[in-house]
Design a protein around this motif. Sequence first.
Motif, PDB file in Angstrom:
ATOM      1  N   LYS A 141     -10.102  -3.656   3.588  1.00  0.00           N
ATOM      2  CA  LYS A 141      -9.811  -5.130   3.664  1.00  0.00           C
ATOM      3  C   LYS A 141      -9.678  -6.045   5.190  1.00  0.00           C
ATOM      4  O   LYS A 141     -10.100  -7.130   4.931  1.00  0.00           O
ATOM      5  CB  LYS A 141      -8.959  -5.615   3.175  1.00  0.00           C
ATOM      6  N   SER A 142      -9.374  -5.495   5.810  1.00  0.00           N
ATOM      7  CA  SER A 142      -9.511  -6.013   7.049  1.00  0.00           C
ATOM      8  C   SER A 142     -10.329  -6.266   8.313  1.00  0.00           C
ATOM      9  O   SER A 142     -10.378  -6.311   8.952  1.00  0.00           O
ATOM     10  CB  SER A 142      -8.124  -5.230   7.544  1.00  0.00           C
ATOM     11  N   GLU A 196      -6.567  -0.535   2.798  1.00  0.00           N
ATOM     12  CA  GLU A 196      -6.786  -1.406   3.675  1.00  0.00           C
ATOM     13  C   GLU A 196      -7.201  -1.261   4.297  1.00  0.00           C
ATOM     14  O   GLU A 196      -7.612  -2.645   5.114  1.00  0.00           O
ATOM     15  CB  GLU A 196      -5.182  -1.317   3.611  1.00  0.00           C
ATOM     16  N   SER A 245       4.087  -2.413   4.700  1.00  0.00           N
ATOM     17  CA  SER A 245       2.600  -2.423   5.295  1.00  0.00           C
ATOM     18  C   SER A 245       2.467   0.035   5.314  1.00  0.00           C
ATOM     19  O   SER A 245       3.026   0.164   6.079  1.00  0.00           O
ATOM     20  CB  SER A 245       1.700  -2.332   5.799  1.00  0.00           C
ATOM     21  N   SER A 261      -4.599   4.408  -0.369  1.00  0.00           N
ATOM     22  CA  SER A 261      -4.793   3.475   0.246  1.00  0.00           C
ATOM     23  C   SER A 261      -4.604   2.901   1.597  1.00  0.00           C
ATOM     24  O   SER A 261      -5.405   1.456   1.479  1.00  0.00           O
ATOM     25  CB  SER A 261      -2.811   2.853  -0.043  1.00  0.00           C
ATOM     26  N   GLY A 297       0.508  -1.358   0.007  1.00  0.00           N
ATOM     27  CA  GLY A 297      -0.615   0.256   0.203  1.00  0.00           C
ATOM     28  C   GLY A 297       0.519   1.359  -0.175  1.00  0.00           C
ATOM     29  O   GLY A 297       0.334   2.441  -0.218  1.00  0.00           O
TER      30      GLY A 297
END
Length: 510
Positions: free
Chosen positions: A407-408, A404, A196, A400, A138
């Motif tokens: 997604k988590s 992220e 990350s 980004s 990312g």
Amino acid sequence: MGQAQSAVTKTQEQMATGKRVLSPADDPVAATTILKLNQELARTEQYKKNIDVADNSLSLEDSTLQTVVELMQQMNVLAVKAGNTAVLTAADYKSIAAEVDTRISELMNLQNTRNASGQYIFAGYQGDTQPFVNKGGGNFEYLGDEGQLFLQASASVSVAVSDSGKKVFVDIPSDHNTVNTSASSSNRALPASVVSVGQIVDQELFDSFYPEDMVIAFNANSAVVPNGPNYTVTERSTGKVLVANAPYVSGEEINVMGVSLSISGSPVAPTPASLPFNFDAAAAPIDFSANPTTLKISVGGRSETLEFNSLPVVNNVADFAAMLNAAPNAAKLANLGLTASATGFVSANGMNISVQGGNPALQSATGLTTMAGVVSTNGKAGDSFFVESTDKQGLLTTLSRFSEAMKSVKDTPESKALLSDLVAKTLSNLTNSITNVVSVQGEVGARQNTLESSRDLNLDVNLFVQQELKSVQDLDYAEASIRLSMETLVLNASQQSFTKISQLSLFNYL
């Protein structure tokens, strides 16, 4: 007659070319003026070409920025949608994240736009270098510089025809204190380990730490029991340890000072640095109480001064090591992360050791030329990663982090609360990004207006110069015709006289 012929020939050439001054000899003052006026016309023509090039460049930049603004507005809509945490599930968020990732790729292509010459328009002076690259995790890196290209639009006007990507897309004020994460360029892992982009999960805690930076450095595997990969987190400016010898698992979340991030891959442990001793037995016993001295020892930019001024006497290298491991030297070595034994100094973290100072007695005890200074060369630091505090956040980083986080996210109140906070920050930072890009668009428009004004001015200058050039250089055909007739008459009369005179001889008078 020859002069008359030359006069006629010159006038005929003037009438054939339409120019009064055929060479500097005809009129030196006028010739100088003509030269200057022609140079001014050449400059004005070059300004016209510059304006055309500049206008094309600015038009391309303006259209690219407009597309970026439209893309950000679409992202704004998605962020508003993502804020509905009470309804959306983790699966829904993964779908939104996939769309955001597609837009990130589109945005990166826009930021890497090239002109007709193949130059990247947002790379500053580094037009041949792709300015934005994906570093993984990312993270994105800007490889251009902050240069701005200019073209001369008139004698007194120079116009910027580009803007650096750093100004437009990177140096955007953040709505909150935040971080940038990166890997050290000297890391040795192959394939490279990836850090990350990170998130601020406790803003209050991080604000208490700001503006300090952090370093995540990997230690020797022997630093933990059982042995294995481990890392230490320190405050960059002071070396203060924030997390010591934490076991490392690839991809596992690392939380420190309100920042959450992860590192993936197999970071390389350090190769210890050492300065071995070579005790001079012939010099024993060595009495430092009679020969007191100090030794400056440095590691990684930090230094301590070791003291040698007391009993007992040193009879061998073991005695010398014991002196190093006694007060006050033991604490100083520990502060630098060093150990000392009969074999020498060792820096387990791989940072090389330098020593400077001492006296002949100390050189005999160590076998090192400390008075001249000695630096180890066998150490190699372990892989390290940086967490740098900042009050700016690039557009790619904003999107980004948004992706992220989605997604988590998990279907729990705590996870949804963290996402809701991130969405609010994303909306604020998108607004800041739009404001910044629109501001640059305004600058581009103002430059284009300047180009139009310069174009009009150059037309006026060109017309004035051409009129001046015509008055100085162009031939007056009426005057030249009369002059040619008179010169021709003179030439004819000369030729007739010459013919008659050339036929005369003394026999005509006998």
